[in-house]
Scaffold this motif. Structure first.
Motif, PDB file in Angstrom:
ATOM      1  N   HIS A 203       0.860  -1.175   0.000  1.00 24.27           N
ATOM      2  CA  HIS A 203       0.000   0.000   0.000  1.00 24.27           C
ATOM      3  C   HIS A 203       0.902   1.233   0.000  1.00 24.27           C
ATOM      4  CE1 HIS A 203      -2.120  -3.266   2.139  1.00 24.27           C
ATOM      5  NE2 HIS A 203      -3.157  -2.865   1.430  1.00 24.27           N
ATOM      6  N   VAL A 204       0.404   2.318  -0.548  1.00 21.96           N
ATOM      7  CA  VAL A 204       1.117   3.594  -0.491  1.00 21.96           C
ATOM      8  C   VAL A 204       0.127   4.668  -0.066  1.00 21.96           C
ATOM      9  CG1 VAL A 204       2.833   2.977  -2.238  1.00 21.96           C
ATOM     10  CG2 VAL A 204       0.687   4.058  -2.944  1.00 21.96           C
ATOM     11  N   LYS A 205       0.644   5.831   0.256  1.00 21.08           N
ATOM     12  CA  LYS A 205      -0.227   6.938   0.653  1.00 21.08           C
ATOM     13  C   LYS A 205      -1.106   7.339  -0.527  1.00 21.08           C
ATOM     14  CE  LYS A 205       3.336   8.528   3.838  1.00 21.08           C
ATOM     15  NZ  LYS A 205       4.463   9.473   4.037  1.00 21.08           N
ATOM     16  N   GLU A 206      -2.363   7.547  -0.260  1.00 19.96           N
ATOM     17  CA  GLU A 206      -3.319   7.832  -1.326  1.00 19.96           C
ATOM     18  C   GLU A 206      -3.602   9.319  -1.493  1.00 19.96           C
ATOM     19  OE1 GLU A 206      -4.255   5.648  -3.391  1.00 19.96           O
ATOM     20  OE2 GLU A 206      -3.553   3.849  -2.373  1.00 19.96           O
ATOM     21  N   LYS A 207      -3.236  10.124  -0.515  1.00 20.10           N
ATOM     22  CA  LYS A 207      -3.510  11.558  -0.584  1.00 20.10           C
ATOM     23  C   LYS A 207      -2.210  12.324  -0.791  1.00 20.10           C
ATOM     24  CE  LYS A 207      -7.578  11.388   2.430  1.00 20.10           C
ATOM     25  NZ  LYS A 207      -8.184  11.898   3.691  1.00 20.10           N
ATOM     26  N   VAL A 208      -2.230  13.252  -1.740  1.00 23.14           N
ATOM     27  CA  VAL A 208      -1.029  14.028  -2.049  1.00 23.14           C
ATOM     28  C   VAL A 208      -0.535  14.778  -0.821  1.00 23.14           C
ATOM     29  CG1 VAL A 208      -0.118  15.939  -3.416  1.00 23.14           C
ATOM     30  CG2 VAL A 208      -1.615  14.252  -4.488  1.00 23.14           C
ATOM     31  N   GLU A 209      -1.464  15.322  -0.049  1.00 27.82           N
ATOM     32  CA  GLU A 209      -1.043  16.096   1.124  1.00 27.82           C
ATOM     33  C   GLU A 209      -0.324  15.231   2.155  1.00 27.82           C
ATOM     34  OE1 GLU A 209      -5.623  15.564   1.552  1.00 27.82           O
ATOM     35  OE2 GLU A 209      -4.140  15.868  -0.049  1.00 27.82           O
ATOM     36  N   ASP A 210      -0.592  13.921   2.125  1.00 31.92           N
ATOM     37  CA  ASP A 210       0.071  13.027   3.074  1.00 31.92           C
ATOM     38  C   ASP A 210       1.495  12.684   2.650  1.00 31.92           C
ATOM     39  OD1 ASP A 210      -2.198  12.979   4.616  1.00 31.92           O
ATOM     40  OD2 ASP A 210      -2.944  11.075   3.806  1.00 31.92           O
ATOM     41  N   GLU A 211       1.781  12.749   1.359  1.00 29.70           N
ATOM     42  CA  GLU A 211       3.124  12.391   0.897  1.00 29.70           C
ATOM     43  C   GLU A 211       4.047  13.599   0.766  1.00 29.70           C
ATOM     44  OE1 GLU A 211       3.612  10.893  -3.089  1.00 29.70           O
ATOM     45  OE2 GLU A 211       1.785  11.862  -3.791  1.00 29.70           O
ATOM     46  N   SER A 212       3.498  14.799   0.768  1.00 26.91           N
ATOM     47  CA  SER A 212       4.326  15.997   0.649  1.00 26.91           C
ATOM     48  C   SER A 212       5.144  16.211   1.918  1.00 26.91           C
ATOM     49  CB  SER A 212       3.447  17.229   0.406  1.00 26.91           C
ATOM     50  OG  SER A 212       2.771  17.128  -0.821  1.00 26.91           O
ATOM     51  N   MET A 213       6.385  16.594   1.739  1.00 26.83           N
ATOM     52  CA  MET A 213       7.262  16.844   2.874  1.00 26.83           C
ATOM     53  C   MET A 213       8.277  17.908   2.488  1.00 26.83           C
ATOM     54  SD  MET A 213       9.825  13.546   2.736  1.00 26.83           S
ATOM     55  CE  MET A 213      10.948  14.324   3.892  1.00 26.83           C
ATOM     56  N   GLU A 214       8.987  18.427   3.468  1.00 23.37           N
ATOM     57  CA  GLU A 214      10.000  19.445   3.206  1.00 23.37           C
ATOM     58  C   GLU A 214      11.344  18.968   3.726  1.00 23.37           C
ATOM     59  OE1 GLU A 214      10.717  23.911   4.796  1.00 23.37           O
ATOM     60  OE2 GLU A 214       8.981  23.667   3.468  1.00 23.37           O
ATOM     61  N   LEU A 215      12.354  19.077   2.882  1.00 17.71           N
ATOM     62  CA  LEU A 215      13.706  18.707   3.279  1.00 17.71           C
ATOM     63  C   LEU A 215      14.359  19.859   4.034  1.00 17.71           C
ATOM     64  CD1 LEU A 215      14.986  16.949   0.027  1.00 17.71           C
ATOM     65  CD2 LEU A 215      13.675  15.988   1.918  1.00 17.71           C
ATOM     66  N   THR A 216      15.374  19.547   4.804  1.00 21.11           N
ATOM     67  CA  THR A 216      16.070  20.592   5.545  1.00 21.11           C
ATOM     68  C   THR A 216      16.943  21.419   4.605  1.00 21.11           C
ATOM     69  OG1 THR A 216      18.031  19.256   6.029  1.00 21.11           O
ATOM     70  CG2 THR A 216      16.156  19.076   7.565  1.00 21.11           C
ATOM     71  N   SER A 217      17.238  22.621   5.006  1.00 20.22           N
ATOM     72  CA  SER A 217      18.095  23.500   4.203  1.00 20.22           C
ATOM     73  C   SER A 217      19.475  22.888   3.998  1.00 20.22           C
ATOM     74  CB  SER A 217      18.231  24.864   4.885  1.00 20.22           C
ATOM     75  OG  SER A 217      16.982  25.512   4.968  1.00 20.22           O
ATOM     76  N   GLU A 218      19.964  22.167   4.994  1.00 21.33           N
ATOM     77  CA  GLU A 218      21.287  21.548   4.902  1.00 21.33           C
ATOM     78  C   GLU A 218      21.317  20.474   3.819  1.00 21.33           C
ATOM     79  OE1 GLU A 218      24.653  19.734   7.970  1.00 21.33           O
ATOM     80  OE2 GLU A 218      22.526  19.605   8.493  1.00 21.33           O
ATOM     81  N   VAL A 219      20.275  19.660   3.774  1.00 18.25           N
ATOM     82  CA  VAL A 219      20.192  18.613   2.754  1.00 18.25           C
ATOM     83  C   VAL A 219      20.043  19.229   1.366  1.00 18.25           C
ATOM     84  CG1 VAL A 219      18.748  16.738   1.868  1.00 18.25           C
ATOM     85  CG2 VAL A 219      19.299  16.844   4.302  1.00 18.25           C
ATOM     86  N   VAL A 220      19.170  20.203   1.246  1.00 17.49           N
ATOM     87  CA  VAL A 220      18.941  20.859  -0.046  1.00 17.49           C
ATOM     88  C   VAL A 220      20.222  21.494  -0.568  1.00 17.49           C
ATOM     89  CG1 VAL A 220      17.762  22.799  -1.164  1.00 17.49           C
ATOM     90  CG2 VAL A 220      16.477  21.217   0.295  1.00 17.49           C
ATOM     91  N   LYS A 221      20.959  22.176   0.285  1.00 18.18           N
ATOM     92  CA  LYS A 221      22.198  22.823  -0.147  1.00 18.18           C
ATOM     93  C   LYS A 221      23.220  21.797  -0.628  1.00 18.18           C
ATOM     94  CE  LYS A 221      25.883  26.004   1.223  1.00 18.18           C
ATOM     95  NZ  LYS A 221      26.922  25.174   0.565  1.00 18.18           N
ATOM     96  N   ALA A 222      23.347  20.686   0.098  1.00 20.98           N
ATOM     97  CA  ALA A 222      24.313  19.660  -0.298  1.00 20.98           C
ATOM     98  C   ALA A 222      23.972  19.088  -1.671  1.00 20.98           C
ATOM     99  CB  ALA A 222      24.347  18.553   0.751  1.00 20.98           C
ATOM    100  N   ILE A 223      22.694  18.844  -1.912  1.00 22.38           N
ATOM    101  CA  ILE A 223      22.280  18.306  -3.214  1.00 22.38           C
ATOM    102  C   ILE A 223      22.470  19.347  -4.311  1.00 22.38           C
ATOM    103  CG2 ILE A 223      20.281  17.513  -4.549  1.00 22.38           C
ATOM    104  CD1 ILE A 223      19.338  16.074  -1.988  1.00 22.38           C
ATOM    105  N   ARG A 224      22.097  20.572  -4.046  1.00 24.77           N
ATOM    106  CA  ARG A 224      22.274  21.636  -5.043  1.00 24.77           C
ATOM    107  C   ARG A 224      23.745  21.783  -5.427  1.00 24.77           C
ATOM    108  NH1 ARG A 224      18.144  25.310  -5.907  1.00 24.77           N
ATOM    109  NH2 ARG A 224      19.695  26.844  -6.554  1.00 24.77           N
TER     110      ARG A 224
END
Length: 230
Positions: A203-224
């Motif tokens: 099974h997976v999450k069925e609602k978009v609002e349930d799967e949306s999340m925010e990454l930390t600034s530290e993680v985002v910067k490293a990937i960028r």
């Protein structure tokens, strides 16, 4: 802009094409549409044999600007199968001026030695076909090192093969950079995680609002920092 994704679970995991759409819209300020032909565990050979008429129809009549082509990764099929079927897909794309993009995948967590062959194989195909390459696997390898000391920043889903929400953020950003030549704004920290705890995709999450999340600034910067080098 319209984009078709052809692949398997490495494409559909965590609704990755939708994340690409949103990143592209952040970059361009214009609407994008994404469509997907992705089936669990399937190779491009399967796509071009068992599902050929679906692939053909979508490519020839879909009016796509880009077609992202993702081969089976774990294990990789014989090289000759990959080459033959990528060539067939690209031939269809070029009949209708759709730009093909080769999606270079990543090695399993416990088999990092496989990455070199993936890189070599997809770079050779892209060079020979004069097509765009999305070097996801190479960026993934670099980002693993940059993220190793950051908590909750594993690129891998718990099976050690598929992407986590962090991993698919990286995948989407690489594809966005290849398609648009730019990355989304530094404030774009959104990702999707459609998995449920202790449930192996039954099974997976069925609602978009349930799967949306925010990454930390530290993680985002490293990937960028890793993606901007491509």
């Amino acid at each position: 802009m319209k984009i078709l994704f052809i692949g398997n679970s490495h494409t559909y995991m965590n609704d990755m094409p939708q994340l690409v759409k949103q990143m592209i819209e952040d970059v361009t300020g214009e609407p994008a549409e994404v469509f997907m032909l992705a089936y669990s565990g399937r190779s491009l050979k399967w796509h071009m044999e068992e599902e050929y008429f679906s692939e053909r129809f979508n490519i020839l009549h879909g009016g796509y600007d880009f077609c992202v082509i993702q081969e089976q990764a774990h294990p990789m099929p014989p090289k000759e199968d990959t080459v033959a079927n990528v060539d067939r897909i690209i031939k269809l794309c070029r009949q209708v001026d759709t730009t093909p993009i080769i999606f270079e995948t990543w090695a399993e967590k416990e088999k990092p030695e496989n990455q070199a062959e993936m890189n070599r194989r997809y770079r050779e195909i892209a060079f020979r076909q004069e097509s765009l390459l999305a070097p996801v696997g190479e960026v993934w390898e670099h980002a693993k090192f940059e993220l190793k000391d950051i908590s909750n920043a594993d690129l891998y889903y718990r099976d050690g093969a598929h992407a986590s929400a962090v991993g698919d953020y990286l995948v989407a950003m690489v594809l966005t950079k290849v398609i648009t030549g730019a990355m989304p704004s530094e404030n774009f920290k959104k990702s999707f995680d459609f998995s449920l705890p202790d449930d192996e995709w039954n099974h997976v999450k069925e609602k978009v609002e349930d799967e949306s999340m925010e990454l930390t600034s530290e993680v985002v910067k490293a990937i960028r920092d890793c993606v901007k080098e491509i």
